[in-house]
Design an enzyme around this catalytic site. Structure first.
Site, mmCIF file in Angstrom:
data_model
loop_
_atom_site.group_PDB
_atom_site.id
_atom_site.type_symbol
_atom_site.label_atom_id
_atom_site.label_comp_id
_atom_site.label_asym_id
_atom_site.label_seq_id
_atom_site.Cartn_x
_atom_site.Cartn_y
_atom_site.Cartn_z
ATOM 1 N N PRO A 140 -10.351 1.865 8.552
ATOM 2 C CA PRO A 140 -9.897 0.563 8.024
ATOM 3 C C PRO A 140 -10.280 0.386 6.563
ATOM 4 O O PRO A 140 -9.927 -0.610 5.948
ATOM 5 C CB PRO A 140 -10.644 -0.447 8.900
ATOM 6 N N MET A 175 0.829 -1.195 0.000
ATOM 7 C CA MET A 175 0.000 0.000 0.000
ATOM 8 C C MET A 175 0.869 1.254 0.000
ATOM 9 O O MET A 175 0.531 2.236 -0.648
ATOM 10 C CB MET A 175 -0.935 0.016 1.226
ATOM 11 N N HIS A 229 -8.405 -12.250 1.702
ATOM 12 C CA HIS A 229 -7.361 -11.254 1.431
ATOM 13 C C HIS A 229 -6.056 -11.986 1.105
ATOM 14 O O HIS A 229 -5.888 -13.154 1.477
ATOM 15 C CB HIS A 229 -7.092 -10.371 2.657
ATOM 16 N N LYS A 263 -1.836 -10.688 4.701
ATOM 17 C CA LYS A 263 -2.645 -9.907 5.655
ATOM 18 C C LYS A 263 -2.654 -10.613 7.010
ATOM 19 O O LYS A 263 -3.000 -11.780 7.118
ATOM 20 C CB LYS A 263 -4.082 -9.714 5.144
HETATM 21 N N1 LIG Z 1 -7.697 1.275 5.093
HETATM 22 C C1 LIG Z 1 -7.643 0.643 3.926
HETATM 23 O O1 LIG Z 1 -8.410 0.937 2.988
HETATM 24 C C2 LIG Z 1 -6.642 -0.437 3.722
HETATM 25 C C3 LIG Z 1 -5.939 -0.897 4.783
HETATM 26 N N2 LIG Z 1 -4.940 -1.782 4.605
HETATM 27 C C4 LIG Z 1 -4.193 -2.117 5.802
HETATM 28 O O2 LIG Z 1 -2.941 -1.419 5.742
HETATM 29 C C5 LIG Z 1 -1.940 -2.209 6.373
HETATM 30 C C6 LIG Z 1 -0.800 -2.450 5.396
HETATM 31 O O3 LIG Z 1 -1.286 -3.201 4.319
HETATM 32 P P1 LIG Z 1 -0.322 -3.701 3.143
HETATM 33 O O4 LIG Z 1 0.412 -2.562 2.542
HETATM 34 O O5 LIG Z 1 -1.150 -4.556 2.275
HETATM 35 O O6 LIG Z 1 0.697 -4.609 3.981
HETATM 36 P P2 LIG Z 1 2.173 -5.060 3.591
HETATM 37 O O7 LIG Z 1 2.532 -6.120 4.575
HETATM 38 O O8 LIG Z 1 2.278 -5.334 2.141
HETATM 39 O O9 LIG Z 1 3.038 -3.763 3.861
HETATM 40 C C7 LIG Z 1 3.211 -3.229 5.136
HETATM 41 C C8 LIG Z 1 4.556 -2.546 5.169
HETATM 42 O O10 LIG Z 1 4.702 -1.866 6.383
HETATM 43 C C9 LIG Z 1 6.063 -1.946 6.785
HETATM 44 N N3 LIG Z 1 6.044 -1.831 8.250
HETATM 45 C C10 LIG Z 1 5.563 -2.696 9.159
HETATM 46 N N4 LIG Z 1 5.690 -2.196 10.395
HETATM 47 C C11 LIG Z 1 6.256 -0.983 10.261
HETATM 48 C C12 LIG Z 1 6.635 0.036 11.161
HETATM 49 N N5 LIG Z 1 6.484 -0.101 12.485
HETATM 50 N N6 LIG Z 1 7.177 1.167 10.683
HETATM 51 C C13 LIG Z 1 7.352 1.315 9.363
HETATM 52 N N7 LIG Z 1 7.032 0.376 8.463
HETATM 53 C C14 LIG Z 1 6.481 -0.745 8.901
HETATM 54 C C15 LIG Z 1 6.581 -3.274 6.241
HETATM 55 O O11 LIG Z 1 7.870 -3.091 5.746
HETATM 56 P P3 LIG Z 1 9.128 -3.731 6.500
HETATM 57 O O12 LIG Z 1 8.950 -5.213 6.437
HETATM 58 O O13 LIG Z 1 10.267 -3.188 5.750
HETATM 59 O O14 LIG Z 1 9.004 -3.223 7.895
HETATM 60 C C16 LIG Z 1 5.693 -3.537 5.025
HETATM 61 O O15 LIG Z 1 6.331 -3.237 3.819
HETATM 62 C C17 LIG Z 1 -2.655 -3.470 6.873
HETATM 63 O O16 LIG Z 1 -3.094 -3.260 8.189
HETATM 64 C C18 LIG Z 1 -3.848 -3.568 5.935
HETATM 65 O O17 LIG Z 1 -4.918 -4.294 6.474
HETATM 66 C C19 LIG Z 1 -4.619 -2.288 3.377
HETATM 67 C C20 LIG Z 1 -5.320 -1.905 2.284
HETATM 68 C C21 LIG Z 1 -6.401 -0.955 2.362
HETATM 69 O O1 LIG Z 2 -5.334 -5.637 4.068
HETATM 70 C C1 LIG Z 2 -6.046 -5.310 3.095
HETATM 71 O O2 LIG Z 2 -5.750 -5.594 1.929
HETATM 72 C C2 LIG Z 2 -7.284 -4.585 3.360
HETATM 73 N N1 LIG Z 2 -7.547 -4.215 4.587
HETATM 74 C C3 LIG Z 2 -8.662 -3.452 4.998
HETATM 75 C C4 LIG Z 2 -9.494 -4.187 6.023
HETATM 76 O O3 LIG Z 2 -8.940 -4.915 6.862
HETATM 77 O O4 LIG Z 2 -10.718 -4.019 6.034
HETATM 78 C C5 LIG Z 2 -9.472 -2.944 3.848
HETATM 79 C C6 LIG Z 2 -9.557 -3.881 2.696
HETATM 80 O O5 LIG Z 2 -10.285 -5.007 3.075
HETATM 81 C C7 LIG Z 2 -8.159 -4.256 2.228
#
Ligand SMILES: NC(=O)C1=CN([C@@H]2O[C@H](COP(=O)(O)OP(=O)(O)OC[C@H]3O[C@@H](n4cnc5c(N)ncnc54)[C@H](OP(=O)(O)O)[C@@H]3O)[C@@H](O)[C@H]2O)C=CC1
Ligand SMILES: O=C(O)C1=N[C@H](C(=O)O)C[C@H](O)C1
Length: 244
Positions: A112, A1, A147, A151
């Site tokens: 979220p 993301m 997902h 996740k």
């Molecule tokens: N609100 C919304 O619409 C959405 C929410 N999400 C949520 O967003 C979050 C991230 O999703 P996603 O990108 O798919 O997950 P990923 O696991 O692909 O990416 C998360 C990234 O965060 C980094 N990370 C983890 N902890 C830390 C920290 N303390 N400080 C800085 N970087 C950190 C990791 O990198 P490294 O390993 O280098 O630490 C990793 O690359 C999840 O909770 C997901 O559910 C996702 C999609 C949509």
């Molecule tokens: O981790 C994801 O990908 C997503 N997380 C959010 C959630 O937990 O609701 C939003 C969406 O489902 C994508």
């Protein structure tokens, strides 16, 4: 993301502050997004770097897509430094998260679900619950969410929608939710297109009457990340307008 949101920011003509973070100390140090080289820092540099960012870029909005176990500590740091933030990261202690922001009087937009069309669906479900409390008493609810395997937590969006069904009179045990993270099941059972196995969010809510004579289905299926990235940029622009 993180990368999708950075790319969406560039496409929308926003200035990307060339700083990002990792949970690991030893990490590849730069990535390029558009014309900008973004430096990635480990956790020990977090506070100093963010503090310099706050001084150098007074208009900055922090965008947080990290991991459920970082939600509270990250939010507390942004609040301590007075950095407005948009948090899409799910999980963590949500009550504590809202309290940290309220106590600090910092600006934040936390959800979220950042996909605006899905947000509209959740809002509709909230109105549904408020307008027709108990209308589905006696009905049975089944929920399935699928997902990408990476996740870590249960869908935050599903939890919000389930709260609406509870208002409609349908109790639900969160432990019963079917959470699918296995790519083979996603392809064969859920019908996720192969190219989106590593980035999708399929949700299905199925209501059945007590005598099985009536059923309702609600479904929202997202492939890829663009809906969230675009919504996040809108959220950042909205929050910035509130701050200034
Ligand atoms: N609100 C919304 O619409 C959405 C929410 N999400 C949520 O967003 C979050 C991230 O999703 P996603 O990108 O798919 O997950 P990923 O696991 O692909 O990416 C998360 C990234 O965060 C980094 N990370 C983890 N902890 C830390 C920290 N303390 N400080 C800085 N970087 C950190 C990791 O990198 P490294 O390993 O280098 O630490 C990793 O690359 C999840 O909770 C997901 O559910 C996702 C999609 C949509
Ligand atoms: O981790 C994801 O990908 C997503 N997380 C959010 C959630 O937990 O609701 C939003 C969406 O489902 C994508």
């Amino acid at each position: 993301m993180g990368l999708s949101v950075a790319e969406a920011a560039v496409l929308r003509g926003l200035h990307l502050v060339p700083v990002s973070f990792s949970s690991r100390e030893k990490v590849k140090r730069t990535i390029q997004v558009g014309q900008t080289d973004i430096r990635i820092y480990g956790p020990s540099a977090r506070e100093d770097v963010l503090s310099s960012v706050a001084d150098e870029f007074p208009d900055v909005i922090v965008l947080d897509y990290t991991a459920p176990d970082s939600v509270n500590s990250n939010a507390e740091l942004y609040c301590k430094l007075g950095l407005p933030f948009v948090m899409g990261t799910t999980g963590g202690n949500r009550q504590l998260l809202y309290k940290s922001v309220q106590d600090s009087k910092n600006y934040a937009l936390i959800s979220p679900q950042m996909g605006k069309q899905v947000v509209a669906f959740v809002a509709l479900m909230r109105i549904f619950g408020e307008q027709f409390p108990g209308a589905y008493s006696g009905y049975h609810l089944e929920v399935l969410e699928s997902h990408q395997a990476s996740k870590k937590d249960t869908s935050g969006t599903a939890k919000d929608v389930i709260a609406c069904f509870e208002k409609l009179g349908v109790p639900y045990d969160m432990n019963k939710m079917v959470k699918i993270r296995d790519p083979e099941q996603q392809l064969e059972m859920v019908g996720v297109p192969e190219e989106h196995i590593e980035g999708h969010a399929f949700h299905l809510y199925h209501l059945t009457s007590s005598d099985d004579s009536v059923s309702f289905e609600f479904q929202h299926n997202v492939c890829g990340r663009s809906i969230y990235a675009e919504g996040t940029i809108d959220a950042a622009i909205f929050l910035h307008r509130k701050v200034v």
